[in-house]
Design a protein around this motif. Structure first.
Motif, PDB file in Angstrom:
ATOM      1  N   TYR A  94       0.889  -1.172   0.000  1.00 34.56           N
ATOM      2  CA  TYR A  94       0.000   0.000   0.000  1.00 34.56           C
ATOM      3  C   TYR A  94       0.920   1.212   0.000  1.00 34.56           C
ATOM      4  CZ  TYR A  94      -4.016   2.885   1.551  1.00 34.56           C
ATOM      5  OH  TYR A  94      -5.013   3.818   1.662  1.00 34.56           O
ATOM      6  N   ASP A  95       1.142   1.776  -1.161  1.00 35.04           N
ATOM      7  CA  ASP A  95       2.089   2.890  -1.327  1.00 35.04           C
ATOM      8  C   ASP A  95       1.347   4.216  -1.169  1.00 35.04           C
ATOM      9  OD1 ASP A  95       4.002   4.740  -2.070  1.00 35.04           O
ATOM     10  OD2 ASP A  95       4.781   3.532  -3.718  1.00 35.04           O
ATOM     11  N   MET A  96       1.618   4.931  -0.083  1.00 34.43           N
ATOM     12  CA  MET A  96       0.924   6.197   0.187  1.00 34.43           C
ATOM     13  C   MET A  96       1.220   7.247  -0.873  1.00 34.43           C
ATOM     14  SD  MET A  96      -0.667   5.342   2.871  1.00 34.43           S
ATOM     15  CE  MET A  96      -0.532   3.789   3.751  1.00 34.43           C
ATOM     16  N   ARG A  97       2.385   7.170  -1.497  1.00 37.73           N
ATOM     17  CA  ARG A  97       2.777   8.165  -2.498  1.00 37.73           C
ATOM     18  C   ARG A  97       1.984   8.026  -3.790  1.00 37.73           C
ATOM     19  NH1 ARG A  97       8.851   6.362  -1.578  1.00 37.73           N
ATOM     20  NH2 ARG A  97       7.651   4.419  -1.631  1.00 37.73           N
ATOM     21  N   LYS A  98       1.273   6.912  -3.934  1.00 32.43           N
ATOM     22  CA  LYS A  98       0.471   6.695  -5.136  1.00 32.43           C
ATOM     23  C   LYS A  98      -1.021   6.858  -4.872  1.00 32.43           C
ATOM     24  CE  LYS A  98       3.801   3.473  -7.177  1.00 32.43           C
ATOM     25  NZ  LYS A  98       4.010   2.087  -7.706  1.00 32.43           N
ATOM     26  N   GLN A  99      -1.367   7.248  -3.633  1.00 35.67           N
ATOM     27  CA  GLN A  99      -2.776   7.408  -3.273  1.00 35.67           C
ATOM     28  C   GLN A  99      -3.202   8.859  -3.448  1.00 35.67           C
ATOM     29  OE1 GLN A  99      -4.349   4.523  -2.653  1.00 35.67           O
ATOM     30  NE2 GLN A  99      -2.328   3.594  -2.935  1.00 35.67           N
ATOM     31  N   LEU A 100      -4.515   9.092  -3.422  1.00 37.45           N
ATOM     32  CA  LEU A 100      -5.036  10.449  -3.558  1.00 37.45           C
ATOM     33  C   LEU A 100      -4.746  11.300  -2.332  1.00 37.45           C
ATOM     34  CD1 LEU A 100      -8.506   9.701  -5.207  1.00 37.45           C
ATOM     35  CD2 LEU A 100      -6.425  10.521  -6.309  1.00 37.45           C
ATOM     36  N   GLY A 101      -4.606  10.685  -1.187  1.00 41.33           N
ATOM     37  CA  GLY A 101      -4.306  11.421   0.032  1.00 41.33           C
ATOM     38  C   GLY A 101      -3.578  10.539   1.016  1.00 41.33           C
ATOM     39  N   SER A 102      -2.669  11.115   1.777  1.00 44.59           N
ATOM     40  CA  SER A 102      -1.909  10.325   2.735  1.00 44.59           C
ATOM     41  C   SER A 102      -2.756  10.019   3.960  1.00 44.59           C
ATOM     42  CB  SER A 102      -0.655  11.098   3.160  1.00 44.59           C
ATOM     43  OG  SER A 102      -1.020  12.317   3.769  1.00 44.59           O
ATOM     44  N   LEU A 103      -2.374   8.992   4.688  1.00 46.39           N
ATOM     45  CA  LEU A 103      -3.063   8.626   5.913  1.00 46.39           C
ATOM     46  C   LEU A 103      -2.334   9.237   7.103  1.00 46.39           C
ATOM     47  CD1 LEU A 103      -3.793   4.834   5.269  1.00 46.39           C
ATOM     48  CD2 LEU A 103      -5.281   6.798   4.836  1.00 46.39           C
ATOM     49  N   PRO A 104      -3.060   9.767   8.066  1.00 49.07           N
ATOM     50  CA  PRO A 104      -2.421  10.359   9.235  1.00 49.07           C
ATOM     51  C   PRO A 104      -1.930   9.290  10.199  1.00 49.07           C
ATOM     52  CG  PRO A 104      -4.790  10.458   9.471  1.00 49.07           C
ATOM     53  CD  PRO A 104      -4.526   9.928   8.093  1.00 49.07           C
ATOM     54  N   PRO A 105      -1.038   9.661  11.118  1.00 52.47           N
ATOM     55  CA  PRO A 105      -0.604   8.693  12.133  1.00 52.47           C
ATOM     56  C   PRO A 105      -1.793   8.265  12.977  1.00 52.47           C
ATOM     57  CG  PRO A 105       0.046  10.928  12.745  1.00 52.47           C
ATOM     58  CD  PRO A 105      -0.445  10.997  11.331  1.00 52.47           C
ATOM     59  N   GLY A 106      -1.822   6.967  13.295  1.00 47.65           N
ATOM     60  CA  GLY A 106      -2.909   6.459  14.124  1.00 47.65           C
ATOM     61  C   GLY A 106      -4.118   5.983  13.354  1.00 47.65           C
ATOM     62  N   THR A 107      -4.056   6.016  12.013  1.00 52.07           N
ATOM     63  CA  THR A 107      -5.179   5.528  11.213  1.00 52.07           C
ATOM     64  C   THR A 107      -5.357   4.020  11.405  1.00 52.07           C
ATOM     65  OG1 THR A 107      -4.830   7.220   9.519  1.00 52.07           O
ATOM     66  CG2 THR A 107      -6.120   5.292   8.886  1.00 52.07           C
ATOM     67  N   GLU A 108      -6.585   3.600  11.550  1.00 50.41           N
ATOM     68  CA  GLU A 108      -6.893   2.178  11.703  1.00 50.41           C
ATOM     69  C   GLU A 108      -7.254   1.575  10.352  1.00 50.41           C
ATOM     70  OE1 GLU A 108     -10.470  -0.364  13.772  1.00 50.41           O
ATOM     71  OE2 GLU A 108      -9.512   1.194  15.012  1.00 50.41           O
TER      72      GLU A 108
END
Length: 404
Positions: A94-108
């Motif tokens: 799951y590459d965050m750099r290829k997503q529409l938005g990054s996930l914050p710390p603590g995301t479940e």
């Protein structure tokens, strides 16, 4: 009789043997020997699986769901890399750099695997949960009322001062607007604005604090020498979460920006004096931004006008709360939750529309009502909470810096 008894016993033993044989065969199937999810914050999550079976495993699917506020919660499916066979090793990133938005710390994130072999046998694993945590820091925790504060730099006294500010800010907001958190939230305090920006895959350099409102998470950079600024900035971001929880609707528009930012500034103990100076100058020159123009974002053509958006938002919210009372503001927020748009919400609660609010507010400042003009179509987006050293020039960029 003896032969009959022996024959009956033989039949029973045969049936038992067949039953055991069939049970053993039923138990033979796909078996998972290892499963893991490794976080490389803030870049990626690597999911891996090892499994085996009596025949070749030829289909592997990973289903996952990011836990957040959404109108249509759905699971996503991914096809991991693997080589079909009786024993397989599957991997998906799951590459965050290829997503529409990054996930914050603590995301479940909840996930499970589904496998199928050449014989048609299937296996679906039980659901697992992981936290997308920033493991580069040794986080300490401090529970508060409807929130948990995470920090790694500074003493416990430092953290308690921030936690107390968060509780006091919530109390002020509830007292004057009736708004309060409906769900617990997480607050991550980084050691500086630079370290916060280093936790984001695509930082703009403007972020001092970020409200990830859909995730009920705040991330903010507060050095131990910036405690006073940090208290207000944290309360500001926390208020964005309150507003989001109270106004989230699947049948209308987002809450208007001037209301969202104005409430966030209203809960601060001491907003920066510069905002008041900028507001007074705009009043003297009769050069205020119209309320309708601040429905979606603040002007980015100059730092002065951008800051004026904050200053005006605070002034408008004060005008509504002090002039019309707590209950009206509470009703206004509920209107957004019911799907009303700004024009409809204001008219239903106060009896005037956006232009009527603009003129009533201007008159309260000693200015004449504004001539009738059509406001530009608002572009809804987030407005950044800035580091304490001031606001860099937005460089004409129209994209806002932080998700709220």
């Amino acid at each position: 009789m003896r032969r009959a008894a022996l024959a009956a016993l033989g039949a029973i033993l045969l049936l038992a043997a067949l039953s055991l044989s069939q049970g053993a065969q039923a138990q033979v199937g796909i078996r998972v020997s290892a499963s893991s999810a490794k976080v490389d914050y803030p870049n990626s999550i690597t999911f891996t699986l090892e499994a085996e079976g009596p025949v070749a495993i030829n289909q592997v699917e990973l289903t996952y769901q990011v836990v957040k506020s959404t109108c249509s919660p759905t699971s996503s499916q991914s096809q991991p890399e693997f080589t079909p066979g009786p024993k397989i090793y599957a991997r998906w990133v799951y590459d965050m750099r290829k997503q529409l938005g990054s996930l914050p710390p603590g995301t479940e994130i909840r996930y499970q695997w589904r496998l199928k072999d050449a014989a048609g046998n299937t296996l679906q694993t039980s659901e697992s949960t992981l936290l997308f945590e920033d493991q580069r820091h040794q986080w300490r925790t401090l529970p508060g009322e409807n929130f948990t504060l995470y920090w790694y730099q500074g003493t416990e006294t430092f953290a308690r001062a921030l936690a107390q500010a968060a509780q006091d800010g919530q109390a002020r907001l509830f007292q004057d607007t009736g708004a309060k958190l409906e769900r617990p939230v997480k607050i991550y305090v980084y050691g500086s604005a630079d370290e916060l920006q280093g936790a984001l895959p695509f930082p703009t350099g403007l972020e001092g604090g970020v409200a990830f409102s859909d995730y009920d998470i705040v991330a903010i950079g507060i050095a131990t020498t910036q405690l006073d600024w940090g208290k207000d900035a944290m309360v500001h971001e926390l208020t964005h979460l309150v507003v989001r929880q109270l106004t989230f609707s699947c049948s209308g528009s987002d809450v208007t920006t001037w209301l969202n930012e104005g409430l966030a500034m209203y809960t601060e103990v001491s907003p920066e004096p510069e905002f008041q100076t900028i507001l007074q100058e705009a009043i003297r020159e009769d050069n205020l931004i119209s309320v309708g123009s601040m429905a979606g974002s603040f002007p980015t053509d100059s730092p002065q006008r951008f800051k004026l958006g904050y200053a005006e938002s605070l002034s408008i919210v004060k005008f509504l709360i002090k002039g019309y009372g707590r209950d009206k503001m509470s009703q206004l927020l509920k209107q957004f939750r019911q799907g009303a748009r700004p024009e409809e919400a204001l008219t239903a609660v106060y009896g005037f529309d956006v232009r009527g609010l603009d003129n009533a507010w201007r008159v309260s400042l000693g200015l004449r009502p504004r001539a009738a003009v059509s406001a530009p179509t608002p572009r809804f987006g987030a407005v950044p909470t800035l580091p304490p050293l001031g606001l860099p020039t937005p460089s004409g960029a129209s994209e806002e810096a932080t998700p709220t």
